[in-house]
Scaffold this motif. Structure first.
Motif, PDB file in Angstrom:
ATOM      1  N   TRP A 164       0.711  -1.380  -0.001  1.00  0.00           N
ATOM      2  CA  TRP A 164       0.016  -0.031   0.124  1.00  0.00           C
ATOM      3  C   TRP A 164       0.871   1.354  -0.047  1.00  0.00           C
ATOM      4  O   TRP A 164       1.871   1.263   0.569  1.00  0.00           O
ATOM      5  CB  TRP A 164      -0.957   0.202   1.306  1.00  0.00           C
ATOM      6  CG  TRP A 164      -2.079  -0.973   1.283  1.00  0.00           C
ATOM      7  CD1 TRP A 164      -1.947  -2.179   1.976  1.00  0.00           C
ATOM      8  CD2 TRP A 164      -3.169  -0.969   0.609  1.00  0.00           C
ATOM      9  NE1 TRP A 164      -3.073  -2.837   2.085  1.00  0.00           N
ATOM     10  CE2 TRP A 164      -4.048  -2.218   1.199  1.00  0.00           C
ATOM     11  CE3 TRP A 164      -3.781   0.101  -0.231  1.00  0.00           C
ATOM     12  CZ2 TRP A 164      -5.099  -2.498   0.587  1.00  0.00           C
ATOM     13  CZ3 TRP A 164      -5.113  -0.455  -0.682  1.00  0.00           C
ATOM     14  CH2 TRP A 164      -5.612  -1.600  -0.166  1.00  0.00           C
TER      15      TRP A 164
ATOM     16  N   LYS B 289      -4.862   4.703   3.442  1.00  0.00           N
ATOM     17  CA  LYS B 289      -3.879   3.750   2.416  1.00  0.00           C
ATOM     18  C   LYS B 289      -4.333   3.993   0.882  1.00  0.00           C
ATOM     19  O   LYS B 289      -5.642   4.241   0.729  1.00  0.00           O
ATOM     20  CB  LYS B 289      -4.177   2.421   2.611  1.00  0.00           C
ATOM     21  CG  LYS B 289      -3.559   1.744   3.900  1.00  0.00           C
ATOM     22  CD  LYS B 289      -4.371   0.079   4.132  1.00  0.00           C
ATOM     23  CE  LYS B 289      -3.576  -0.645   5.156  1.00  0.00           C
ATOM     24  NZ  LYS B 289      -3.977  -1.769   5.518  1.00  0.00           N
TER      25      LYS B 289
ATOM     26  N   CYS C 227      -4.317   2.617  -2.924  1.00  0.00           N
ATOM     27  CA  CYS C 227      -3.853   1.518  -3.838  1.00  0.00           C
ATOM     28  C   CYS C 227      -2.961   2.022  -5.133  1.00  0.00           C
ATOM     29  O   CYS C 227      -3.068   3.005  -5.709  1.00  0.00           O
ATOM     30  CB  CYS C 227      -5.203   1.137  -4.653  1.00  0.00           C
ATOM     31  SG  CYS C 227      -4.994  -0.001  -5.645  1.00  0.00           S
TER      32      CYS C 227
END
Length: 60
Positions: free
Chosen positions: A28, A35, A37
């Protein structure tokens, strides 16, 4: 004592990358307190284990 990656290591990593492989495990990314992607950029809470946008999950 650890040494810096050699030119051979960089060349091999590039070879793998050119053929669709990830030479290092993906994790991450962080964006503020969320977080993020690395594939689609979707933001998630710290408890997320999989991207709810594209289905990506970090390598073990």
């Amino acid at each position: 004592m650890a040494s810096a990656p050699s030119d051979t290591d960089k060349l091999f990593d590039q070879f793998l990358t050119d053929r669709g492989h990830e030479p290092e495990p993906q994790r991450w990314e962080q964006s503020y307190n969320k977080k993020q992607c690395p594939d689609c950029g979707g933001l998630h809470d710290d408890a997320a284990t999989e991207c709810s946008v594209c289905g990506w999950y970090p390598d073990a």
